[in-house]
Design an enzyme around this catalytic site. Sequence first.
Site, PDB file in Angstrom:
ATOM      1  N   ARG A  63       0.820  -1.217   0.000  1.00 57.89           N
ATOM      2  CA  ARG A  63       0.000   0.000   0.000  1.00 57.89           C
ATOM      3  C   ARG A  63       0.850   1.262   0.000  1.00 57.89           C
ATOM      4  O   ARG A  63       0.386   2.337  -0.388  1.00 57.89           O
ATOM      5  CB  ARG A  63      -1.008  -0.041   1.153  1.00 57.89           C
ATOM      6  CG  ARG A  63      -2.084  -1.098   0.928  1.00 57.89           C
ATOM      7  CD  ARG A  63      -3.002  -1.240   2.114  1.00 57.89           C
ATOM      8  NE  ARG A  63      -2.323  -1.642   3.320  1.00 57.89           N
ATOM      9  CZ  ARG A  63      -2.038  -2.902   3.667  1.00 57.89           C
ATOM     10  NH1 ARG A  63      -2.404  -3.884   2.883  1.00 57.89           N
ATOM     11  NH2 ARG A  63      -1.420  -3.177   4.789  1.00 57.89           N
ATOM     12  N   GLU A 100       3.927  -6.483  12.963  1.00 53.56           N
ATOM     13  CA  GLU A 100       2.907  -6.643  14.009  1.00 53.56           C
ATOM     14  C   GLU A 100       2.345  -8.067  13.967  1.00 53.56           C
ATOM     15  O   GLU A 100       2.008  -8.632  14.984  1.00 53.56           O
ATOM     16  CB  GLU A 100       1.785  -5.614  13.814  1.00 53.56           C
ATOM     17  CG  GLU A 100       0.817  -5.559  14.982  1.00 53.56           C
ATOM     18  CD  GLU A 100      -0.446  -4.777  14.667  1.00 53.56           C
ATOM     19  OE1 GLU A 100      -0.562  -4.216  13.579  1.00 53.56           O
ATOM     20  OE2 GLU A 100      -1.307  -4.758  15.554  1.00 53.56           O
TER      21      GLU A 100
HETATM   22  P1  AMP Z   1       4.812  -2.305  11.472  1.00 53.35           P
HETATM   23  O1  AMP Z   1       6.124  -2.808  10.951  1.00 53.35           O
HETATM   24  O2  AMP Z   1       4.329  -3.101  12.633  1.00 53.35           O
HETATM   25  O3  AMP Z   1       4.861  -0.812  11.737  1.00 53.35           O
HETATM   26  O4  AMP Z   1       3.747  -2.557  10.339  1.00 53.35           O
HETATM   27  C1  AMP Z   1       3.555  -1.652   9.305  1.00 53.35           C
HETATM   28  C2  AMP Z   1       3.252  -2.342   8.003  1.00 53.35           C
HETATM   29  O5  AMP Z   1       2.328  -3.402   8.166  1.00 53.35           O
HETATM   30  C3  AMP Z   1       2.639  -1.392   7.020  1.00 53.35           C
HETATM   31  O6  AMP Z   1       3.154  -1.703   5.738  1.00 53.35           O
HETATM   32  C4  AMP Z   1       1.157  -1.629   7.121  1.00 53.35           C
HETATM   33  O7  AMP Z   1       0.572  -1.613   5.849  1.00 53.35           O
HETATM   34  C5  AMP Z   1       1.035  -3.011   7.744  1.00 53.35           C
HETATM   35  N1  AMP Z   1       0.186  -3.044   8.941  1.00 53.35           N
HETATM   36  C6  AMP Z   1       0.595  -3.340  10.200  1.00 53.35           C
HETATM   37  N2  AMP Z   1      -0.420  -3.338  11.059  1.00 53.35           N
HETATM   38  C7  AMP Z   1      -1.508  -3.016  10.343  1.00 53.35           C
HETATM   39  C8  AMP Z   1      -2.885  -2.825  10.653  1.00 53.35           C
HETATM   40  N3  AMP Z   1      -3.346  -2.969  11.906  1.00 53.35           N
HETATM   41  N4  AMP Z   1      -3.706  -2.485   9.663  1.00 53.35           N
HETATM   42  C9  AMP Z   1      -3.254  -2.328   8.397  1.00 53.35           C
HETATM   43  N5  AMP Z   1      -1.985  -2.482   8.030  1.00 53.35           N
HETATM   44  C10 AMP Z   1      -1.113  -2.824   8.985  1.00 53.35           C
END
Ligand code: AMP
Length: 176
Positions: A63, A100
């Site tokens: 995205r 995550e």
């Molecule tokens: P993080 O590395 O945990 O900051 O995760 C960020 C990446 O995972 C981004 O590319 C987001 O598109 C996706 N992402 C993580 N958690 C979510 C969520 N709750 N909803 C949508 N996309 C998420």
Amino acid sequence: MPASETNLKRLIQNVPDFPRKGINFKDVSPLLRDATAFATAVSLMAQPVAAEEIDYIAGIEARGFILGSALANFLNLGFIPIRKPGKLPGETITQNYVLEYGESSLEIQREAVPKGSNVLIVDDILATGGTAKSAAKLVERIGSKVIGFVFLASLEFLNGRKEIANYKQHTLLTYD
Ligand code: AMP
């Protein structure tokens, strides 16, 4: 929160237990398919970085490609992809990280941009910050400078900002 931002938030759908139980997924698809909302989001994301000297925008798969390339076009800049493993041809650099909801890796082409370029990194959601941090490492490992980050939204309760505290970071929408 300004009216336009409230309207944008209405177009981000919460999807409980996706892609795994316990994850509250923020689906930006309704926002992207609304032409006015998409354009508003991109122009608001551009505002805080309009005065920065940026050479390229890097978007994180998938995205981050949509918002990053729209923002690059809006700011009249070139776009470079930071991709999941095995998708980019030629010589690439890999960075592993914790998401995550799991573990993953990202790659960049070694010769993506001239060394010393100023790169702004774009993604849709800042969650734990692991993805953003690895994207920054990749940009730095190819000899470029990370000017900062722009996100459509951040999940503040996951403290992702701390992971990238050394960089400028701009988030249009926040979820507490
Ligand atoms: P993080 O590395 O945990 O900051 O995760 C960020 C990446 O995972 C981004 O590319 C987001 O598109 C996706 N992402 C993580 N958690 C979510 C969520 N709750 N909803 C949508 N996309 C998420």
